[in-house]
Design an enzyme around this catalytic site. Structure first.
Site, PDB file in Angstrom:
ATOM      1  N   ASP A  11      -2.011  -0.950   5.895  1.00  0.00           N
ATOM      2  CA  ASP A  11      -2.124  -0.394   7.241  1.00  0.00           C
ATOM      3  C   ASP A  11      -3.545  -0.065   7.650  1.00  0.00           C
ATOM      4  OD1 ASP A  11      -2.312   1.828   5.426  1.00  0.00           O
ATOM      5  OD2 ASP A  11      -1.928   3.157   7.118  1.00  0.00           O
ATOM      6  N   ASP A  25       0.867  -1.177   0.000  1.00  0.00           N
ATOM      7  CA  ASP A  25       0.000   0.000   0.000  1.00  0.00           C
ATOM      8  C   ASP A  25       0.907   1.231   0.000  1.00  0.00           C
ATOM      9  OD1 ASP A  25      -2.335   1.648   0.375  1.00  0.00           O
ATOM     10  OD2 ASP A  25      -1.857   1.724   2.515  1.00  0.00           O
ATOM     11  N   ASP A  61      -0.190   5.050   1.029  1.00  0.00           N
ATOM     12  CA  ASP A  61      -0.446   5.969   2.143  1.00  0.00           C
ATOM     13  C   ASP A  61      -0.432   5.216   3.474  1.00  0.00           C
ATOM     14  OD1 ASP A  61      -1.110   8.490   0.612  1.00  0.00           O
ATOM     15  OD2 ASP A  61      -2.594   7.135  -0.237  1.00  0.00           O
TER      16      ASP A  61
END
Length: 258
Positions: free
Chosen positions: A187, A31, A33
């Protein structure tokens, strides 16, 4: 917008050890961000301020819980429901411009991620709910863009963003990899669920705090610091080797006789 063809998500019970051929994982998908760049708080601050101008006042902690890692469609639908009216016509342009300004001014790499990336010996890709412009700006600003070549998958490329598996499946396709032989690092609840639905082994990065509502599965492992990633990747690979060593040549588990 041209979408890639939807691909059915692999069966979550399928793992590299249960398939024929070479058992080890062959690619890693990150991922962006919150995993590569520390941009989640910047995004929340921009959205919080712009929504307050419209009369919608979220608690910052509530915003993080509800929206971190979500798709733009989910964000818009939820905000418009809470606001009681559509967002203004210039919302996308204004929020994108202000986010780009915030990234250029304040975004930094997640501590330890550059060293972790340089230690990886497998092909890598990005799978993000952000648009291509924002992904590239973020990675260019922190000096990580060259590590990913053109293997960048955005929700703009697929029919549905996270938590649907599409963007992770697209990232695997960019690398020519079997999704079930990929490791994903995300996250957020939305992102972890997307990678899990894609059939990947998932490492849930909790650098910004615990992730709620993760799948209860041995395919999901939590970790807190990027400096832990190289050793964790080695551990995950060894787990597969241990699983294979306990099987006979036909892929059936051996029974230890006593």
């Amino acid at each position: 917008m041209e979408h890639v063809k939807r691909v059915a998500a692999p069966n979550p019970s399928v793992t590299p050890a249960s398939r024929g051929g070479h058992p080890l994982y062959e690619a890693i998908v990150f991922d962006c961000d919150g995993v590569l760049v520390d941009s989640e708080e910047l995004a929340m601050e921009v959205s919080h301020r712009l929504l307050a101008e419209l009369g919608l006042h979220y608690d910052p902690a509530e915003m993080r819980q509800r929206f971190v890692g979500c798709s733009s469609q989910f964000f818009r639908e939820t905000v418009e429901a809470d606001l009681g009216r559509p967002l203004p016509p210039d919302w996308d342009t204004r929020s994108s411009n202000e986010m780009a300004e915030a990234l250029r001014r304040d975004v930094t790499a997640i501590p330890g991620v550059e060293a972790a990336l340089r230690s990886v010996r497998l092909p890598i890709a990005v799978a993000s709910n952000s648009g291509h412009d924002r992904i590239r700006l973020s990675l260019e600003t922190v000096g990580l863009i060259d590590m990913f070549d053109s293997a960048i998958a955005s929700a703009e490329d697929v029919a549905e963003g996270k938590p649907a598996p599409d963007v992770y499946l697209h990232a695997a396709a960019l690398l020519g990899a079997d999704p079930a032989r990929c490791i994903a690092i995300d996250d957020s609840h939305f992102g972890v669920l997307a990678a899990y639905r894609a059939g990947m082994r998932v490492l849930a990065f909790e650098g910004a705090g615990p992730i709620a509502k993760l799948p209860d599965s041995d395919r999901v492992t939590r970790f807190q610091y990027m400096r832990e990633l190289p050793a964790l990747l080695d551990t995950v690979q060894r787990e597969v080797l241990v699983g294979i060593s306990s099987c006979d040549g036909n892929g059936k588990a051996q029974t230890r006789r006593t």
